[in-house]
Design a protein around this motif. Structure first.
Motif, PDB file in Angstrom:
ATOM      1  N   GLU A 466      50.459  36.238  46.330  1.00 44.61           N
ATOM      2  CA  GLU A 466      49.868  36.226  47.673  1.00 44.61           C
ATOM      3  C   GLU A 466      49.136  37.536  47.947  1.00 44.61           C
ATOM      4  O   GLU A 466      48.064  37.544  48.566  1.00 44.61           O
ATOM      5  N   LEU A 467      49.718  38.659  47.492  1.00 40.89           N
ATOM      6  CA  LEU A 467      49.079  39.955  47.673  1.00 40.89           C
ATOM      7  C   LEU A 467      47.742  40.010  46.938  1.00 40.89           C
ATOM      8  O   LEU A 467      46.713  40.428  47.491  1.00 40.89           O
ATOM      9  N   LEU A 468      47.723  39.564  45.690  1.00 42.44           N
ATOM     10  CA  LEU A 468      46.499  39.585  44.891  1.00 42.44           C
ATOM     11  C   LEU A 468      45.435  38.647  45.457  1.00 42.44           C
ATOM     12  O   LEU A 468      44.244  38.997  45.504  1.00 42.44           O
ATOM     13  N   VAL A 469      45.850  37.476  45.900  1.00 42.60           N
ATOM     14  CA  VAL A 469      44.890  36.514  46.462  1.00 42.60           C
ATOM     15  C   VAL A 469      44.301  37.047  47.772  1.00 42.60           C
ATOM     16  O   VAL A 469      43.090  36.932  48.022  1.00 42.60           O
ATOM     17  N   GLY A 470      45.148  37.629  48.600  1.00 46.73           N
ATOM     18  CA  GLY A 470      44.644  38.185  49.853  1.00 46.73           C
ATOM     19  C   GLY A 470      43.609  39.263  49.614  1.00 46.73           C
ATOM     20  O   GLY A 470      42.548  39.294  50.265  1.00 46.73           O
ATOM     21  N   HIS A 471      43.892  40.146  48.652  1.00 50.28           N
ATOM     22  CA  HIS A 471      42.930  41.199  48.335  1.00 50.28           C
ATOM     23  C   HIS A 471      41.651  40.601  47.756  1.00 50.28           C
ATOM     24  O   HIS A 471      40.536  41.044  48.077  1.00 50.28           O
ATOM     25  N   LEU A 475      37.761  40.978  49.066  1.00 53.58           N
ATOM     26  CA  LEU A 475      36.683  41.442  48.189  1.00 53.58           C
ATOM     27  C   LEU A 475      35.533  40.434  48.150  1.00 53.58           C
ATOM     28  O   LEU A 475      34.360  40.808  48.202  1.00 53.58           O
ATOM     29  N   TYR A 476      35.860  39.155  48.077  1.00 57.94           N
ATOM     30  CA  TYR A 476      34.820  38.124  48.022  1.00 57.94           C
ATOM     31  C   TYR A 476      33.998  38.133  49.311  1.00 57.94           C
ATOM     32  O   TYR A 476      32.766  37.999  49.281  1.00 57.94           O
ATOM     33  N   MET A 478      33.339  40.612  51.048  1.00 54.08           N
ATOM     34  CA  MET A 478      32.479  41.799  51.048  1.00 54.08           C
ATOM     35  C   MET A 478      31.440  41.724  49.938  1.00 54.08           C
ATOM     36  O   MET A 478      30.739  42.690  49.664  1.00 54.08           O
ATOM     37  N   ASN A 479      31.318  40.565  49.278  1.00 54.00           N
ATOM     38  CA  ASN A 479      30.359  40.313  48.184  1.00 54.00           C
ATOM     39  C   ASN A 479      30.693  41.110  46.930  1.00 54.00           C
ATOM     40  O   ASN A 479      29.835  41.345  46.078  1.00 54.00           O
ATOM     41  N   GLU A 480      31.960  41.516  46.807  1.00 49.72           N
ATOM     42  CA  GLU A 480      32.431  42.176  45.591  1.00 49.72           C
ATOM     43  C   GLU A 480      32.970  41.093  44.657  1.00 49.72           C
ATOM     44  O   GLU A 480      34.179  40.983  44.415  1.00 49.72           O
ATOM     45  N   VAL A 481      32.054  40.282  44.108  1.00 53.35           N
ATOM     46  CA  VAL A 481      32.444  39.056  43.404  1.00 53.35           C
ATOM     47  C   VAL A 481      33.210  39.357  42.123  1.00 53.35           C
ATOM     48  O   VAL A 481      34.230  38.722  41.820  1.00 53.35           O
ATOM     49  N   GLU A 482      32.735  40.314  41.351  1.00 48.21           N
ATOM     50  CA  GLU A 482      33.395  40.611  40.079  1.00 48.21           C
ATOM     51  C   GLU A 482      34.829  41.098  40.298  1.00 48.21           C
ATOM     52  O   GLU A 482      35.757  40.659  39.604  1.00 48.21           O
ATOM     53  N   ARG A 483      35.010  41.983  41.244  1.00 41.58           N
ATOM     54  CA  ARG A 483      36.357  42.499  41.512  1.00 41.58           C
ATOM     55  C   ARG A 483      37.246  41.412  42.099  1.00 41.58           C
ATOM     56  O   ARG A 483      38.453  41.376  41.842  1.00 41.58           O
ATOM     57  N   ALA A 484      36.660  40.513  42.904  1.00 40.97           N
ATOM     58  CA  ALA A 484      37.438  39.388  43.431  1.00 40.97           C
ATOM     59  C   ALA A 484      37.935  38.507  42.288  1.00 40.97           C
ATOM     60  O   ALA A 484      39.109  38.092  42.256  1.00 40.97           O
ATOM     61  N   SER A 485      37.064  38.237  41.331  1.00 45.42           N
ATOM     62  CA  SER A 485      37.459  37.413  40.182  1.00 45.42           C
ATOM     63  C   SER A 485      38.564  38.074  39.370  1.00 45.42           C
ATOM     64  O   SER A 485      39.470  37.405  38.865  1.00 45.42           O
ATOM     65  N   GLU A 486      38.487  39.401  39.236  1.00 48.39           N
ATOM     66  CA  GLU A 486      39.547  40.118  38.521  1.00 48.39           C
ATOM     67  C   GLU A 486      40.897  39.931  39.220  1.00 48.39           C
ATOM     68  O   GLU A 486      41.923  39.703  38.555  1.00 48.39           O
ATOM     69  N   GLY A 661      27.234  44.484  58.692  1.00 52.34           N
ATOM     70  CA  GLY A 661      28.063  44.563  57.497  1.00 52.34           C
ATOM     71  C   GLY A 661      28.262  43.271  56.739  1.00 52.34           C
ATOM     72  O   GLY A 661      28.942  43.254  55.713  1.00 52.34           O
ATOM     73  N   TRP A 662      27.681  42.155  57.195  1.00 51.50           N
ATOM     74  CA  TRP A 662      27.842  40.888  56.456  1.00 51.50           C
ATOM     75  C   TRP A 662      27.053  40.939  55.158  1.00 51.50           C
ATOM     76  O   TRP A 662      25.864  41.238  55.153  1.00 51.50           O
ATOM     77  N   ARG A 663      27.725  40.655  54.034  1.00 52.26           N
ATOM     78  CA  ARG A 663      27.064  40.717  52.731  1.00 52.26           C
ATOM     79  C   ARG A 663      27.314  39.474  51.886  1.00 52.26           C
ATOM     80  O   ARG A 663      26.712  39.330  50.813  1.00 52.26           O
TER      81      ARG A 663
END
Length: 948
Positions: A466-471, A475-476, A478-486, A661-663
């Motif tokens: 749950e912690l990892l999914v929430g983070h 990230l997603y 904020m358009n941080e797609v690669e880090r979200a996938s990680e 701030g929407w990305r």
């Protein structure tokens, strides 16, 4: 100015105030800023204006910024909380859109964005001004919290022709810096008053910049107050005080009068410090309590905070008032001037200041006050292992983050983490909150470190996942797609390493991970076995996790271009009549994925029904970022259907959110909006979008392809097809393997190649694209692809293909592309290279040109209408008898209001739908009626298509 019977040296401002008062009383809203350095008399002038307004029987609302406590929405609390606490929800003025403000003021943890609260507050102000004018005052506005500051700057533009004065006091110069570094320069914008020309009130905000008092004003002051024969030299007072009223008063009240110009005098600030040093310990402590509590001060709280007897406290307060350190004792103790507070705090040691704030926090905790209020005091304390204080700071940080005040959330969470010896569970919660706060504030590096620290303290598979999914979802967003996938990948690995039964959680993680993977062209097959079991069951047995996997399968089929019909069936099944929205909420990326699948499968009715409901929920929750994403999704569907005006309204709303701030989908939203601007022949607006999406930014491949598509679209619109084709082919190289729903660059490349004479290349690309879209089976998209493919074919073949395209687009509501196809048919037959061979099609071409002109005019496709007007005129053809489409005179906002009015919605319903005030609806309709040449909404039926 302390103890004065009247203001000196402010005759000009008071004369202007009387003019403004008449303006406001006549029903015109006005904004006025009074600025100047500390002690210059801003507060005294504001007080004088309020006294005069009260004498005129106006309503007065007062608030003050606080440099030491940045509580989200504090200005709105001070203005409206007393009324909200007396009235039930939905009672005027908290009815309609005022309900959001009531909920914010009376309910714990309600997320609220500045724009939504601005609309709601402007509704309440308008309602309150129905019977008599309102003055809404905020002093020390330079220290407002971020949420209040945004609302204050917005409210003025939302109040139209209502008797409301927004009055702001703003300190400038040393000591005026915002504690969180927020830029407050917008507060000082506006027309400045002039000595030479009396100001004529207008809609432009006004700005009075106060200057030091002249020697003449000081002489008048001296003459009025002098009670003895002692002579006080005005020039000496001016030199010693700098003309600052606060210090003038300090000097005039001293025991030693300033009689001679040459007499030495201590610095004016030293005068105040000397008076403070002469206080005994008790009075100094009481004054410290009043300073620390500020607007929250009361005799009861001071008594509890300082552990004093009632008599002791009352005697001390009386002495402080007599010595002019306090302006009043009742109804609450109030400091005489901000300079008194600053001087005292500067004189106290860090430990003394910390102890006073901790005592204040303890008193408020005992009262059960809101966490945000208590946290403001805790921020000023030194760490001492206070577990209760850390929990208060945690709750306040979470509330600030939900309200979009990320800088404050960071401050609160980081301060809580400074406490030592906290239980592991509490520290883990603080680390998680700090992670989200730093990510929201744009500090990804710190957020990543905090997330790792939180994970180390987290036990149990479910909690870790749950912690990892929430983070990952943060990230997603904020358009941080690669880090979200990680993060999603780490969550799946946690589940793989645990033999326990976590079926529903696993399906949820897989679905969300697959959605993030699509942007990186990683179409997941991890859920195939899970999906097979779902598809073999009756839909009535679907659970929440099942629906999430159905969404991803529908999206996979759409993006890969596999089967439009099956994609639509699965998407509708996942939609479950709106159940998926109830389960996941409007802020979930699952809603975006589902609307993408429905859009690609051309299930427009279901997609729009879902989006309308989700947008309404996002508005109700004041979720600006979710609203921006959903508005983009709806705008894209409107463009596909040829609803250009509605598409423009939604997409412009998304791009405005980008400034906040929407990305999440900014690249594709900008491309779709650019397409709308090109269709509407507004290339200047299209050009302006390029700066929002620079090509130099690092992006994942699919997102970079969208950025290239945007730039190529604008270049092609300007006729630079060579550069445009380079952008389109670069996008094609980045997005290999995608189906036709995400291949706008392929169709654009075909068209630009044709314009450059590269028909062989264009024909080859078009043939492959056409094979793919026919295999996918989406009728409208097939028509769109047929249209551009026809341009690369010999004339006779092109005519046949365009006829097929026109039929498909007309049958499947692709009105803009239908207009383009009709225009292409007319141009090929009337202005192409083989017009002699196509002479038998002349009448068909003329009819197509006329129909394209009429349709383009109807939907607002000005570029098509212009092309056809020129073509038909060149062939001496009879132009269709059409009048100017008056709907094109309307702004995007007016179009949206009129389209809802044309559906029969009331002004109140329209206001609730668009989250604007009723007055704004009335204003838009009034302007629209004038532009359309009608007198009431009955005339809208023939001029504005309710579907538009």
């Amino acid at each position: 100015m302390m103890g004065q019977t009247r203001l000196f040296g402010r005759d000009r401002e008071l004369a202007h105030w009387r003019t403004l008062a008449d303006t406001v009383a006549s029903g015109r809203n006005t904004e006025l800023t009074v600025s100047g350095p500390a002690g210059i008399g801003k507060t005294s002038l504001l007080d004088e204006i309020c006294r005069d307004a009260q004498a005129r029987d106006w309503k007065i609302l007062r608030a003050r910024g606080d440099a030491r406590r940045q509580l989200p929405g504090a200005m709105l609390w001070q203005w409206f909380a007393p009324l909200a606490q007396r009235l039930p929800a939905d009672a005027p003025p908290f009815d309609g859109q005022g309900a959001l403000l009531h909920k914010f003021l009376t309910t714990t943890g309600i997320p609220a964005q500045s724009d939504a609260l601005s609309y709601s507050a402007s509704w309440v102000l308008r309602s309150r001004s129905q019977d008599r004018p309102v003055v809404a005052v905020v002093d020390d506005a330079q220290w407002l919290d971020e949420l209040s500051l945004g609302a204050l700057l917005d409210i003025g533009s939302l109040l139209i022709d209502v008797p409301v004065l927004l009055l702001r006091g703003v300190r400038t110069g040393p000591g005026a810096e915002h504690p969180e570094g927020i830029d407050t320069s917008a507060l000082l914008e506006g027309d400045r008053i002039s000595d030479r020309e009396p100001h004529v009130p207008s809609s432009v905000p006004l700005h009075w910049q106060l200057e030091p008092l002249s020697q003449n004003a000081i002489e008048n002051w001296i003459l009025e107050r002098q009670e003895s024969n002692v002579q006080v030299n005005a020039a000496r007072v001016q030199a010693a005080s700098g003309g600052v009223p606060f210090f003038i008063h300090e000097l005039l009240e001293r025991d030693q009068p300033l009689a001679r110009p040459a007499e030495a005098s201590p610095n004016e600030a030293a005068v105040l410090r000397g008076r403070l040093h002469r206080l005994d310990a008790l009075d100094r402590n009481v004054l410290g309590g009043v300073v620390v509590l500020g607007e929250d001060a009361s005799a009861a709280r001071l008594k509890a905070m300082l552990e004093l007897r009632t008599a002791e406290l009352n005697e001390s307060l009386a002495r402080l008032e007599e010595e002019r350190f306090l302006a009043s004792v009742k109804p609450r103790p109030a400091i005489q001037h901000a300079l008194v507070a600053e001087a005292l705090l500067a004189d106290l040691g860090d430990e003394e200041v910390s102890a006073l704030h901790r005592s204040a926090a303890g008193v408020l905790m005992a009262e059960g006050a809101q966490p945000a209020l208590i946290a403001g005091y805790l921020l000023e304390t030194l760490p001492d292992g206070d577990e209760d204080g850390a929990r208060i700071l945690l709750a306040a940080a979470a509330q600030a983050r939900r309200q979009g005040a990320y800088a404050l959330a960071v401050q609160l969470a980081d301060r809580a983490l400074q406490e030592s010896a906290l239980p592991d569970r509490l520290r883990q919660e603080l680390l998680v909150e700090a992670t989200y706060a730093h990510q929201g504030a744009g500090d990804s590096q710190t957020a990543a470190r905090l997330a790792e620290d939180a994970l180390e303290l987290t036990e149990g598979t479910v909690c870790r996942v749950e912690l990892l999914v929430g983070h990952a979802e943060v990230l997603y967003g904020m358009n941080e797609v690669e880090r979200a996938s990680e993060c999603f990948g780490k969550a799946l690995k946690e589940l793989e390493n645990d033999p326990g039964d976590h079926g529903d959680l696993r399906r949820r993680v897989i679905a969300l991970a697959a959605g993030a993977g699509f942007q990186q062209l990683q179409i997941a097959a991890q859920y195939s076995s899970e999906l097979a079991g779902i598809l073999n069951r009756d839909p009535s047995e679907d659970g929440p996790g099942d629906r999430l996997l159905l969404v991803q399968e529908a999206l996979r089929l759409t993006i890969s271009g596999t089967d439009a019909a099956l994609s639509g069936e699965l998407a509708v099944r996942a939609y479950a009549g709106g159940l998926i929205l109830a389960e996941n909420g409007a802020e979930s990326s699952i809603i975006n994925f589902l609307t993408g699948a429905l859009n690609g499968a051309e299930r427009d009715a279901d997609a729009l029904e879902l989006l309308d409901a989700a947008i309404a929920e996002a508005r109700a929750k004041s979720s600006l970022m979710a609203h921006a994403t959903l508005a983009y999704c709806r705008g894209a569907i409107h463009l596909n259907r040829g609803r250009l005006r509605l598409a423009q309204v939604d997409l412009e709303a998304s791009m405005r959110a980008a400034d906040a701030g929407w990305r999440t989908y900014i690249e594709v939203a900008a491309f779709v909006l650019a397409s709308v601007y090109v269709a509407r022949d507004d290339l200047e607006a299209a050009d302006a979008l390029l700066a929002k999406v620079p090509l130099e930014e690092k992006r994942v491949p699919l997102v970079q392809a969208m950025a290239l598509q945007l730039h190529g679209t604008v270049l092609a619109a300007h006729g630079d097809h060579k550069s445009a084709l380079e952008h389109f082919t670069a996008a094609m190289d980045l997005a290999v393997g995608l189906g036709p729903t995400l291949s706008a660059w392929t169709r654009s490349a075909v068209e630009s190649a044709v314009r450059l004479g590269q028909k062989e290349y264009a024909a080859a690309v078009a043939e492959e694209a056409l094979d793919k879209v026919r295999a996918f089976g989406a009728s409208r998209l097939t028509g769109m692809t047929l249209r551009v493919a026809a341009l690369a074919q010999p004339p006779e073949t092109a005519v046949l293909m365009l006829r097929e395209a026109i039929g498909l687009l007309e049958a499947n509501e692709g009105r803009y592309d239908q207009a383009l196809a009709l225009a292409d048919l007319a141009e090929i037959c009337l202005a192409g290279e083989d017009t002699d061979k196509l002479s038998t099609h002349r009448q068909e071409a003329l009819a197509a040109g006329r129909k394209a002109l009429v349709l383009g005019n109807r939907i607002g496709a000005a570029a098509v209408a212009r092309r056809m007007t020129e073509l038909l005129a060149a062939h001496d053809a009879r132009l269709p008898l059409i009048a100017e489409n008056k709907a094109d005179r309307l702004t995007a906002a007016e179009t949206r209001v009129c389209s809802l009015a044309a559906k029969g919605m009331t002004n109140r319903q329209i206001a609730a739908e668009l989250f604007i005030t009723i007055k704004a609806v009335e204003w838009h309709l009034s302007r629209s009626f004038s532009k359309l040449g009608i007198s009431s909404r009955k005339g809208l039926a023939g001029l504005v298509d309710a579907r538009d």
